[in-house]
Write a protein that holds these residues in place. Structure first.
Motif: not given
Length: 407
Positions: A92-96, A99-102, A160-162, A179-184
């Protein structure tokens, strides 16, 4: 009279645990699939020097390699369930962070997010071991196959999600995928909440029966050496070619909607779908023949890649790459398990994983540099060297094993 119901209860509990592990593994691997598709493209978009495009992905694999040992010891101390949930929280932390980096267009923050995600991915490696531990001897092959099915789910849903996530937060391209990675990852935590794993009996008595040999002596066995080389270089070649593919396809005019996602889907399916039958093939033909078939698949992949840059060239090449990886990795792993005593298991498995992910990290970084500097054909030419080394190790290992049987 109570013995039968008790046995039935344990069996149902084991089946339930394996089912939960399979769902959690499938969900976690969707995150990995999203990373395969988008990390290199995002790195290319954010990097000042385009040769650094795959550096964040290399950081991810380095983090996975370095975290494997701590994750294993941590789960031995706190249990599989808590370890898996911690790994998902790190995801979750990595996904956040990614997402912030992009969102703010920071390459080095994105690389840091990849590194954090790599820590999370290290915990995911142990799902198959947890499934094997939860099942009895009769159910164990099915349990492993069920968990491996997560790769098939990720092959379908990840790209597909990407693809759907790349434009959700425009003009911030690719933010949606992370953001999808965070949710997953949150979903993985929720799936693991009802998990109940059986207590694994200590193997101390088994370890005491035979003394452990030095690591070098174990690796020097022809069978062990060829298995480690096949796993390390086979995984490295797969990572090298796969990481460069989205970059090469972008240069050829494709994007996620016009072919990249489709090609990666075929590749990941080819990596995991054969696992249901690879074990039967190994039992019938033996590990050396199956690993040799993997080398032939790699040769076909390189030939098809050099034949042209139409969508079918990329697709067939990546499918053969995935199939070759499956044969080399599964057969190599199977062969390695025949080379050590119970007292040597942790040592040789750790060494094997360390070698594998060291190679993967190096190949992931080099892939971007080679593709950007020299082009797609030179990626394929470069892959010929480790493929030839795998073939040589198999020939030498097979001949030495016939002359000097391994212990």
């Amino acid at each position: 009279m109570s013995a039968a119901p008790d046995a039935t209860t344990k069996l149902v509990s084991a089946h339930r645990a394996v089912f939960v592990l399979a769902l959690a593994q499938a969900t976690a691997m969707i995150c990995n699939s999203i990373m395969i598709v988008t990390s290199g493209l995002t790195g290319q978009m954010l990097a000042e020097h385009k040769g650094w495009a795959t550096l964040p992905l290399a950081f991810q694999f380095i983090a996975t390699m370095l975290t494997t040992f701590p994750a294993s010891f941590l789960m031995k101390r706190v249990g599989r369930k808590r370890g898996f949930m911690l790994g998902a929280c790190i995801g979750i932390l990595g996904g956040l962070i990614m997402a912030a980096a992009t969102y703010i267009a920071s390459f080095w923050l994105f690389a840091f997010g990849n590194t954090i995600f790599g820590v999370s991915a290290a915990f995911t490696l142990f799902y198959r071991f947890a499934a094997a531990e939860a099942a009895d001897d009769a159910f164990r092959p099915k349990a492993i196959s069920l968990v491996m099915a997560g790769g098939i789910v990720s092959a379908i849903l990840g790209p597909e999600l990407a693809k759907r996530g790349q434009e959700i937060f425009l003009p911030h391209l690719f933010t949606g995928g992370f953001v999808f990675i965070v949710g997953l990852s949150i979903l993985v935590v929720l799936l693991l909440l009802p998990l109940r794993l059986p207590v694994i009996a200590s193997e101390a008595s088994a370890h005491a029966k035979e003394p452990a040999r030095p690591l070098l002596e174990i690796v020097a066995q022809p069978r062990a050496f060829s298995a480690i080389v096949a796993a390390m270089l086979g995984y490295g070649v797969m990572s090298f070619v796969m990481t460069a593919t989205p970059l090469a396809m972008t240069f050829c005019g494709y994007n996620l909607n016009t072919g990249i996602a489709f090609v990666i889907q075929g590749h990941v399916l080819a990596m995991f779908a054969p696992s249901f039958v690879t074990g039967h093939i190994i039992r019938k033909f033996g590990e050396y023949r199956v690993m040799s078939a993997g080398v032939l698949c790699y040769a076909g992949c390189l030939a098809m890649g050099l034949a042209g840059i139409d969508i079918h060239h990329f697709w067939v090449a990546l499918v053969l790459l995935g199939l070759g990886w499956n044969f080399l990795y599964v057969a190599g792993t199977s062969q390695l398990t025949k080379c050590y005593r119970p007292s040597e298991r942790a040592k040789i498995q750790a060494f094997n994983d360390c070698m594998v992910f060291s190679g993967v990290a190096l190949c992931s970084f080099i892939a971007g540099t080679v593709e950007q500097a020299y082009g797609w054909n030179w990626v394929l030419y470069g892959a010929m060297v480790p493929v030839a080394l795998i073939a040589l190790s198999l020939v030498v290992g097979w001949r030495r094993e016939r002359a000097v049987p391994s212990t």
